[in-house]
Design an enzyme around this catalytic site. Structure first.
Site, PDB file in Angstrom:
ATOM      1  N   GLN A  49       0.830  -1.199   0.000  1.00 51.67           N
ATOM      2  CA  GLN A  49       0.000   0.000   0.000  1.00 51.67           C
ATOM      3  C   GLN A  49       0.871   1.259   0.000  1.00 51.67           C
ATOM      4  OE1 GLN A  49      -3.391  -0.238   2.893  1.00 51.67           O
ATOM      5  NE2 GLN A  49      -2.566  -2.261   3.324  1.00 51.67           N
ATOM      6  N   ASN A  50       2.175   1.082   0.114  1.00 48.42           N
ATOM      7  CA  ASN A  50       3.088   2.222   0.197  1.00 48.42           C
ATOM      8  C   ASN A  50       3.385   2.776  -1.195  1.00 48.42           C
ATOM      9  OD1 ASN A  50       3.183   1.725   2.949  1.00 48.42           O
ATOM     10  ND2 ASN A  50       4.989   0.409   2.772  1.00 48.42           N
ATOM     11  N   VAL A  51       3.615   4.082  -1.261  1.00 48.93           N
ATOM     12  CA  VAL A  51       3.871   4.729  -2.549  1.00 48.93           C
ATOM     13  C   VAL A  51       5.354   5.054  -2.738  1.00 48.93           C
ATOM     14  CG1 VAL A  51       1.532   5.649  -2.715  1.00 48.93           C
ATOM     15  CG2 VAL A  51       3.306   7.025  -1.589  1.00 48.93           C
ATOM     16  N   ASP A  52       6.197   4.637  -1.789  1.00 47.01           N
ATOM     17  CA  ASP A  52       7.635   4.854  -1.929  1.00 47.01           C
ATOM     18  C   ASP A  52       8.256   3.705  -2.728  1.00 47.01           C
ATOM     19  OD1 ASP A  52       8.576   2.651  -0.026  1.00 47.01           O
ATOM     20  OD2 ASP A  52       7.300   3.832   1.314  1.00 47.01           O
ATOM     21  N   HIS A 107      -1.521   1.551  -4.367  1.00 44.98           N
ATOM     22  CA  HIS A 107      -1.983   2.936  -4.236  1.00 44.98           C
ATOM     23  C   HIS A 107      -1.142   3.925  -5.023  1.00 44.98           C
ATOM     24  CE1 HIS A 107      -4.064   1.643  -0.233  1.00 44.98           C
ATOM     25  NE2 HIS A 107      -4.740   1.302  -1.299  1.00 44.98           N
TER      26      HIS A 107
END
Length: 230
Positions: free
Chosen positions: A86-89, A104
């Protein structure tokens, strides 16, 4: 080779110094999430939204993968591992993981504000006037509240193939991502790693709860799983 599917959330990135998505007061870095994480917020104040993600993107270049990210790379040397985050990094990729799905979106990409399928790599600030190839304003490649999660079906299909499921640093309260845990085959071993687990052993058969931070719990579990296969 056994298939391991790993679901990761903000708790993994937090230990590299990236703040979790939403604080207890519902704010994200002091902002109402409805102002910075919805299409309507972008329409009302695109400057605010672009600057918010520009700051997040700049922060990303100041942090490094932690022991949890690195342990999952080690796991890949012994198992067929897919990470659904779910992380965008990009910390999983920087650590060396080869199969990562970002449910995400990704901070290091931009997309056309009128066509979600036109996505490009982007590592600097996005400004008003930065346009896609068809002349439309660029926006962060982030799945905002109220938008479809385009990779959800792919993630669900991968989760259905799991011999082992590992859940790390996510409350599994944000839908539709939280629904993925229900796609694993019945009696699949599930390992839930979180310092404050909000799940009980009666919720799922084969569930093991590891009450620990990601940097402590993940390396130990990886070591245990590899040891069992040796």
């Amino acid at each position: 080779m056994k298939k391991i599917v790993v679901l990761t959330g903000a708790g993994v990135s937090a230990e590299s110094g990236i703040n979790t998505f939403r604080d207890a007061d519902g704010l994200w870095e002091g902002h109402d999430v409805m102002e910075v994480a919805t299409p309507q917020g972008f329409q009302r104040n695109p400057d605010l939204v672009l600057n918010f993600y520009n700051e997040r993107r700049r922060q990303l270049f100041k942090v490094l993968p932690n022991l949890a990210h690195k342990a999952l790379v080690h796991l890949e040397e012994h198992f067929n591992v897919s990470i659904i985050t779910q992380n965008v990094d990009d910390l999983h990729e920087r650590a060396g993981s080869s199969k990562v799905i970002h449910l995400h979106g990704e901070l290091l990409k931009a997309r056309c504000s009128h066509n979600p399928n036109k996505i490009i790599d982007w590592k600097t600030d996005i400004k008003i006037g930065d346009l896609s190839e068809d002349g439309k304003q660029l926006r962060p490649h982030i799945v905002w509240f109220g938008e479809e999660v385009p990779l959800l079906a792919k993630a669900a299909n991968i989760t259905q193939t799991a011999h082992i499921l590992i859940v790390i640093g996510t409350s599994m309260q944000v839908y539709p991502a939280a629904s993925l845990i229900h796609y694993v085959p019945r009696d699949t071993p599930i390992y839930f790693i979180d310092p404050k687990p909000n799940i009980s052993k009666t919720d799922f058969s084969g569930l093991t709860i590891i009450q620990a931070s990601a940097v402590n719990g993940v390396p130990q579990l990886v070591s245990d799983l590899i040891g069992r296969e040796s």
